[in-house]
Design a protein around this motif. Structure first.
Motif, PDB file in Angstrom:
ATOM      1  N   UNK A 166       0.830  -1.200   0.000  1.00 62.26           N
ATOM      2  CA  UNK A 166       0.000   0.000   0.000  1.00 62.26           C
ATOM      3  C   UNK A 166       0.865   1.250   0.000  1.00 62.26           C
ATOM      4  N   UNK A 167       2.040   1.189   0.650  1.00 59.29           N
ATOM      5  CA  UNK A 167       2.933   2.346   0.691  1.00 59.29           C
ATOM      6  C   UNK A 167       3.423   2.698  -0.720  1.00 59.29           C
ATOM      7  N   UNK A 168       3.753   1.691  -1.511  1.00 60.36           N
ATOM      8  CA  UNK A 168       4.214   1.948  -2.873  1.00 60.36           C
ATOM      9  C   UNK A 168       3.102   2.596  -3.701  1.00 60.36           C
ATOM     10  N   UNK A 169       1.882   2.123  -3.529  1.00 58.28           N
ATOM     11  CA  UNK A 169       0.748   2.716  -4.247  1.00 58.28           C
ATOM     12  C   UNK A 169       0.540   4.163  -3.807  1.00 58.28           C
ATOM     13  N   UNK A 170       0.648   4.415  -2.502  1.00 57.56           N
ATOM     14  CA  UNK A 170       0.487   5.775  -1.990  1.00 57.56           C
ATOM     15  C   UNK A 170       1.568   6.696  -2.542  1.00 57.56           C
ATOM     16  N   UNK A 171       2.795   6.194  -2.618  1.00 52.53           N
ATOM     17  CA  UNK A 171       3.899   7.002  -3.147  1.00 52.53           C
ATOM     18  C   UNK A 171       3.647   7.391  -4.596  1.00 52.53           C
ATOM     19  N   UNK A 172       3.082   6.487  -5.364  1.00 51.75           N
ATOM     20  CA  UNK A 172       2.831   6.779  -6.781  1.00 51.75           C
ATOM     21  C   UNK A 172       1.730   7.808  -6.970  1.00 51.75           C
ATOM     22  N   UNK A 210     -13.121   0.131  -6.981  1.00 50.14           N
ATOM     23  CA  UNK A 210     -11.885   0.603  -6.354  1.00 50.14           C
ATOM     24  C   UNK A 210     -11.332  -0.480  -5.444  1.00 50.14           C
ATOM     25  N   UNK A 211     -10.005  -0.585  -5.411  1.00 49.01           N
ATOM     26  CA  UNK A 211      -9.312  -1.664  -4.694  1.00 49.01           C
ATOM     27  C   UNK A 211      -8.402  -1.084  -3.629  1.00 49.01           C
ATOM     28  N   UNK A 212      -8.061  -1.913  -2.658  1.00 49.86           N
ATOM     29  CA  UNK A 212      -7.099  -1.512  -1.632  1.00 49.86           C
ATOM     30  C   UNK A 212      -6.324  -2.742  -1.167  1.00 49.86           C
ATOM     31  N   UNK A 239       8.116   0.887 -12.589  1.00 49.11           N
ATOM     32  CA  UNK A 239       7.264  -0.052 -13.326  1.00 49.11           C
ATOM     33  C   UNK A 239       5.801   0.362 -13.278  1.00 49.11           C
ATOM     34  N   UNK A 240       5.388   0.956 -12.168  1.00 48.16           N
ATOM     35  CA  UNK A 240       3.996   1.399 -12.063  1.00 48.16           C
ATOM     36  C   UNK A 240       3.712   2.490 -13.084  1.00 48.16           C
ATOM     37  N   UNK A 241       4.651   3.430 -13.241  1.00 52.51           N
ATOM     38  CA  UNK A 241       4.422   4.508 -14.198  1.00 52.51           C
ATOM     39  C   UNK A 241       4.505   4.006 -15.635  1.00 52.51           C
ATOM     40  N   UNK A 242       5.390   3.037 -15.899  1.00 50.09           N
ATOM     41  CA  UNK A 242       5.459   2.511 -17.257  1.00 50.09           C
ATOM     42  C   UNK A 242       4.172   1.794 -17.642  1.00 50.09           C
ATOM     43  N   UNK A 243       3.557   1.123 -16.678  1.00 49.45           N
ATOM     44  CA  UNK A 243       2.389   0.292 -16.985  1.00 49.45           C
ATOM     45  C   UNK A 243       1.072   0.984 -16.652  1.00 49.45           C
ATOM     46  N   UNK A 244       1.107   2.280 -16.358  1.00 51.49           N
ATOM     47  CA  UNK A 244      -0.136   3.004 -16.065  1.00 51.49           C
ATOM     48  C   UNK A 244      -1.002   3.070 -17.318  1.00 51.49           C
ATOM     49  N   UNK A 245      -2.301   2.988 -17.132  1.00 51.39           N
ATOM     50  CA  UNK A 245      -3.266   3.048 -18.231  1.00 51.39           C
ATOM     51  C   UNK A 245      -3.931   4.422 -18.209  1.00 51.39           C
ATOM     52  N   UNK A 291     -11.799 -13.010 -16.159  1.00 52.97           N
ATOM     53  CA  UNK A 291     -10.578 -13.174 -15.357  1.00 52.97           C
ATOM     54  C   UNK A 291      -9.454 -12.288 -15.864  1.00 52.97           C
ATOM     55  N   UNK A 292      -8.696 -11.738 -14.928  1.00 47.49           N
ATOM     56  CA  UNK A 292      -7.540 -10.919 -15.251  1.00 47.49           C
ATOM     57  C   UNK A 292      -6.452 -11.210 -14.228  1.00 47.49           C
ATOM     58  N   UNK A 293      -5.243 -11.528 -14.699  1.00 50.25           N
ATOM     59  CA  UNK A 293      -4.114 -11.804 -13.811  1.00 50.25           C
ATOM     60  C   UNK A 293      -2.959 -10.903 -14.213  1.00 50.25           C
ATOM     61  N   UNK A 294      -2.478 -10.079 -13.273  1.00 45.15           N
ATOM     62  CA  UNK A 294      -1.447  -9.087 -13.558  1.00 45.15           C
ATOM     63  C   UNK A 294      -0.236  -9.292 -12.657  1.00 45.15           C
ATOM     64  N   UNK A 295       0.968  -8.962 -13.139  1.00 43.83           N
ATOM     65  CA  UNK A 295       2.176  -9.146 -12.328  1.00 43.83           C
ATOM     66  C   UNK A 295       2.251  -8.139 -11.191  1.00 43.83           C
ATOM     67  N   UNK A 296       2.930  -8.523 -10.134  1.00 45.91           N
ATOM     68  CA  UNK A 296       3.155  -7.636  -8.989  1.00 45.91           C
ATOM     69  C   UNK A 296       4.579  -7.087  -9.066  1.00 45.91           C
ATOM     70  N   UNK A 297       4.761  -5.870  -8.587  1.00 47.12           N
ATOM     71  CA  UNK A 297       6.083  -5.245  -8.649  1.00 47.12           C
ATOM     72  C   UNK A 297       6.352  -4.425  -7.407  1.00 47.12           C
TER      73      UNK A 297
END
Length: 1118
Positions: A402-408, A817-819, A862-868, A851-857
């Motif tokens: 959650x900290x990484x998501x908050x930082x982004x 929305x997810x958490x 990587x979050x900014x590269x893969x942002x939609x 179904x959707x399965x996505x990689x974790x990082x």
């Protein structure tokens, strides 16, 4: 009390209806491939209002029938059509009868009966392409750099930029960014024919209004040679590049202008034709004027800090970064300027056209491929993950903590559109029948079997990918494992190799027998409705769509009218004519003769048509001004309570005079249950409600209608309301019922009996014929470590985990929305599963599982590269819509702006590699986020000058809006139509799009601007009279009428213009309401307010907004 309705002549053949399908009938199988052509006889886009409604109507275009259907591969039954829409909105044209090479076409979905229109709305070449797919980003951190000469510096040292977090490493994504220094593969050399993207290396650009679906025969090829990330940073002199779009001086390769679209959507062609080169925009400049003594407009999120000063020199851009030079005085109030400065628009990020569609594989090997932009052209190959049309995530790599998501500062959410329409070249959704035992599920979390559940112990057990629990494999489902650890039959079972499947529901999923298809029409016949023509328009539209209702004995219909009382009608065939049954008690309503009010369509068709023809005449002399809207829908609900179904309400309301020095029209549900008062008149005329407390007028007046809506949803009654009005009607209160029951509001303001009946008919017909389901329940499940925080959309939620949908259709989208509730493991995958249990219009109970399965990082970069971008912005849009009824507009605008600033700040602080603080650095995947954020704060819903009802309708419309339509809503398309040329067979009918800036609008031009819902036609002050005569039939701008009906005149220019309009209507599946605007009057100001990139009363210019964002980032970093 009962009164007979005047009789009419019986219709020959009125009862010649097909019988109900056999219980084992597969509604997906179509026996008549030309069914659309048959139904085309009942469509006409630009039909004059005076044309009779009865009898077959000729096709407006004489187009050949659509693609014939072919058999399905693999022997599986199908659940969804290989079409973009189940049929264009009424009045749409058929498709060329040529099937492109590719996978076989499928048959009809479970909820589209044979013989119903199943045409494909013509797609179109995208006017812009905003960016390459996320998977095509560079291995560098990737960003757009707007350099020091572009922005004033606050004097902060360049060392203040924080370095990337430790452990940062390059992404595995390859690059085809238009900002890379290396060659990206000449598009003009791309051979024709489909190819797998696997991982995609071709940019597919995105933009508002990009085609729903591309030409099926034109797909892009990956560039030859190594990925761009492996190429030299300096391209050969002859290598074309899209670098010049951003005007950087840091790249040595020559500059090639953007490629305008030139391909027709679904053309019958065998070879891809390279689009012509050349910028569709041409040169553009911003003329900077001195601002001494002027007060700048308020910029959301701004502070009162001193304007930063200029600092530093331009630096060379890195791959995936570009620089823009902006004069230092830009955006600084009072800055002295010697003459006007000009800016090359190519220096700032803007949407650009994309070339050809791509084939997108959802997974490659054992990893997920990030999806292409939602507004781009793509054909999905389901290889394990679902199509992004059904479910998209805001970030295509899930942060481990959650900290990484908050930082982004980004949002983690899913946008779920479970019944979205597939592309016609895509494989159909397969239907799987497990018999009485039902589908295999996890015994702990109840997740459904899917490709990501791992079988162990020679296939005797399986591990749930959602909760990690190990279950025994049912004996009759056992299969040995192959050398690769997969079941040997995995590729033969859709549920084990496809991201989306549909299970036949067993009896344990039914608390009662599946409901029939019930359609109840409720028509306002008060004096105002009759006098404005709304009643006649509603009756005509209903009469024309009767033939589009599902065939068979399971289709039931009913009809009632209301003014100050409620009038039901007995439609039994045994009667010589319909009988009117009046309910005078509107405080304690009831339904007379419940069994005779709703009857089989096959039994009452003749009586129903006769009644609809006579209703306008029956109430022609009515003097009843009141409208008992609440009581009428309550009475209709009582009639439908035992079955459920669709309730379609046509509301105009009360005609009266309020206290004032002059008469004011009010159209409000004014008597009986849920009666409304004119809240706008309480202390203000309130044409524009920008006061601090104005948002309270956007909340329902009381709780009565909300209580009714919850009861309707409990009994599976879905309500759609068609509001035909000429003034305030309190949409905020009326919309509560459709929003809670899974329906929607159609808003015709100001209603015109000349131009709006055609749109009303088309909207009603699309509402009835689009793929849809009844009595639905939806739940989203996530892997351990992630949980659903909230749902947002048009539904009723009685328990936290499930969404109840009395009705669900292909246009409805739900925000999830997810958490985090735990840490995820880096390198693992996080799974999401959406299960929708619903009933088809033929009474079949189905479970659609996505179904959707996505990689974790663990890496922020990587979050900014893969942002939609599309999904992130859609979240912005929907969250703003949620806040509008509860917060002042200024607060909502500030919040949206700060969301954008915080994301860019995080990227600048932790991921950017250019250290000078005089440069605004944007992540490549989100480089257009500032532009779309600016468009949002200038949109109708967030303007101070908007009408209360307009704003209420806007945020209700947004609540269920799909991702591909979100950006066009706030950043529309604009075309020049005064010089529309005819196109060859393989070219798009649409002219090139134009940036939303007044610098591109000439006084001698005519322009069309559309956002998917409405359209404006703007006339310059000195348009050539011959052009006006050819297009519209008048010779002077002074003759521009207030009401407009499309006509085609006998000249090429008029024909081309009509072709453009019809293609747009097909793309949007909306008839579009046209408003004519001319320079110099209020209508012209409406058009000017849509020029998002210009400075106006609603906000700053695009360049000024970028400067503001840069200042805020500098101050936050210091």
């Amino acid at each position: 009390m009962a009164a007979p309705v005047p009789p009419g002549a019986p219709r020959p053949g009125a009862n010649a209806r097909q019988q109900s399908p056999h219980p084992n009938f597969n509604p997906n199988f179509q026996t008549n491939p030309n069914s659309l052509a048959d139904n085309m006889q009942n469509m006409n886009l630009n039909r004059p209002h005076s044309m009779p409604n009865s009898g077959p109507r000729p096709s407006p275009f004489g187009q050949p029938p659509p693609f014939p259907q072919s058999s399905v591969t693999a022997g599986f039954p199908v659940a969804s059509p290989p079409m973009s829409r189940p049929g264009p909105p009424p009045g749409m044209v058929g498709r060329p009868a040529v099937i492109p090479a590719g996978p076989p076409q499928t048959t009809l979905p479970a909820n589209v009966p044979p013989g119903r229109p199943v045409g494909l709305p013509v797609s179109h070449p995208p006017p812009f392409g905003s960016r390459p797919p996320p998977a095509s980003l560079s291995s560098s951190t990737g960003g757009v750099v707007l350099p020091s000469s572009a922005f004033p510096s606050s004097g902060v040292s360049s060392a203040s930029a924080a370095p990337p977090p430790s452990g940062a490493r390059p992404s595995s994504f390859v690059s085809s960014s238009p900002l890379t220094g290396g060659p990206a593969g000449p598009m003009s050399r791309a051979p024709a024919g489909p190819s797998s993207n696997g991982p995609p290396a071709v940019g597919a650009g995105a933009l508002p209004g990009a085609p729903r679906f591309p030409p099926a025969a034109i797909v892009s090829q990956p560039p030859v040679g190594p990925p761009p990330s492996m190429m030299s940073a300096r391209a050969p002199a002859q290598a074309p590049t899209m670098r010049s779009v951003l005007g950087s001086s840091a790249v040595s390769s020559p500059q090639t202008p953007p490629l305008p679209s030139a391909s027709s959507p679904f053309p019958a062609m065998t070879q891809a034709r390279p689009p012509p080169l050349g910028s569709p925009y041409g040169p553009q400049t911003w003329s900077m004027q001195p601002q001494q003594g002027t007060q700048p407009p308020h910029i959301p999120g701004s502070t009162h800090a001193q304007p930063p000063r200029m600092f530093g020199m331009p630096q060379q851009a890195l791959p995936n970064q570009a620089m823009t030079n902006i004069p230092p005085a830009m955006g600084q109030p009072g800055a002295p300027m010697s003459g006007s400065s000009k800016i090359d628009p190519n220096q700032i990020p803007r949407p650009i056209p994309n070339a050809t569609p791509i084939v997108y594989e959802t997974r490659h090997g054992n990893s997920a491929n990030p999806p292409p932009p939602a507004t781009s052209d793509y054909i999905v190959r389901d290889t394990g993950n679902c199509s992004p049309r059904y479910m998209r995530c805001t970030i295509n790599q899930i942060p481990c903590t959650a900290d990484l998501l908050t930082t982004s500062a980004m949002q983690l959410a899913l946008l779920v559109q479970p019944m979205a329409l597939p592309h016609p070249s895509e494989d159909p959704i397969q239907v799987v029948d497990f018999g009485e035992s039902g589908p295999v599920r996890c015994s702990r979390c109840k997740g459904y079997i899917n490709p990501f559940m791992k079988f162990i112990d020679q296939g005797r057990k399986f591990i749930c990918n959602l909760c990690g629990f190990t279950d025994d494999t049912p004996r009759d489902y056992h299969c040995n494992l192959g050398p690769d650890g997969r079941r040997r039959d995995a590729d033969e079972r859709p549920e084990l190799c496809r991201g989306t499947v549909e299970f036949v529901a067993s009896k344990e999923y039914m608390v009662r027998d599946p409901m029939p298809a019930v359609y109840f029409f409720l028509i306002d016949v008060s004096m105002n409705a009759v006098q404005t023509g709304a009643t006649a328009a509603a009756c005509s539209a209903i009469n024309q769509v009767i033939s589009d209702l599902p065939e068979g004995t399971r289709t039931l219909v009913g009809i009632a009218t209301f003014d100050s009382t409620i009038h039901f009608y007995n439609l039994k065939r045994a009667l010589q004519q319909p009988l009117m049954l009046i309910v005078p008690d509107i405080q304690d309503v009831y339904t007379p003769l419940e069994t005779d009010v709703i009857v089989q369509l096959s039994e009452c068709r003749q009586h129903l048509e006769l009644l609809l023809e006579n209703i306008p005449t029956m109430f022609q002399t009515s003097t009843t001004a009141e409208s008992c809207f609440g009581a009428a829908i309550k009475a209709a609900f009582l009639a439908m309570k035992s079955t459920g179904g669709k309730l379609l309400v046509f509301q105009s309301g009360k005609f009266s005079c309020t206290y004032s020095t002059f008469a004011v029209l009010e159209f409000l549900p004014s008597v009986g249950i849920g009666a409304l008062s004119s809240r706008e008149a309480e202390g203000r005329t309130n044409i524009s409600a920008s006061e601090k407390e104005a948002h309270k007028l956007l909340q329902p007046a009381d709780k009565i209608l909300k209580t009714m809506a919850i009861e309707f949803a409990e009994y599976q009654v879905c309500v759609d309301v068609f509001v035909t009005t000429q003034t305030y009607v309190d949409i905020a209160s009326i919309s509560v019922i459709p929003r809670t029951t899974g329906g929607q509001v159609y808003y015709y303001y100001p209603f015109s009996a000349v131009s709006d009946p055609a749109k009303l008919y088309n909207d009603l017909r699309w509402n009835i014929t689009r793929p849809q389901g009844f009595e639905a329940v939806m739940r989203v499940r996530c892997s351990q470590g992630i949980q659903v925080q909230d749902y947002s959309g048009n539904f009723c939620k009685r328990i936290p985990t499930d969404v109840d949908l009395a009705g669900i259709d292909c246009d409805k989208c739900i925000l999830v929305t997810l958490k985090h509730d735990d840490k995820l493991q880096d390198g693992s995958e996080c799974g999401f599963q959406c299960a929708l249990l619903y009933t088809t219009v033929y009474g079949q109970r189905r479970i659609r599982v996505t179904n959707l399965s996505l990689p974790c990082t663990n890496m922020l970069s990587n979050l900014f590269r893969s942002a939609d971008l599309d999904t992130q912005f859609t979240c912005f849009l929907k969250q703003a819509a949620i806040e509008i009824p509860t917060c002042p507009l200024l607060q909502v605008r500030d919040h949206v702006t700060n969301l954008c600033i915080n994301i860019l700040l995080s990227y600048r602080k932790f991921c950017a590699t250019v250290s000078s603080t005089g440069q605004l650095i944007l992540p490549e995947a989100l480089k257009l986020l500032p532009l779309y954020t600016l468009a949002l704060i200038k949109s109708r819903g967030l303007r101070n000058d908007g009408r209360i009802d307009d704003r209420s309708f806007w945020f209700n419309y947004v609540s269920s809006l799909s991702t591909p339509l979100a950006i066009p809503l706030v950043y529309p398309r604009m075309f020049a139509i005064h010089n529309v040329d005819s196109k060859d067979g393989d070219e798009s009918v649409l002219p090139p799009t134009i940036p939303l800036s007044s610098e591109h609008v000439c006084d001698d031009g005519i322009y069309l601007l559309e956002n998917g819902e409405d359209a404006l036609i703007y006339f310059g002050s000195s348009v050539d009279s011959s052009i006006l005569q050819q297009l519209f039939g008048f010779t002077s701008v002074d003759e521009v009428p207030t009401q407009f009906v499309m006509q085609q005149f006998s000249n090429p220019l008029s024909k081309n213009f009509n072709d453009v309009v019809n293609v747009i209507r097909q793309q949007r599946c909306s008839y579009l309401r046209f408003t004519l605007c001319k320079k110099g009057d209020p209508s012209g100001m409406l058009f000017v307010s849509c020029m998002v990139e210009d400075k106006n009363a609603n906000g700053p210019s695009y360049v000024e907004f970028l400067v503001h964002i840069h200042r805020q980032i500098q101050m936050k970093m210091s």
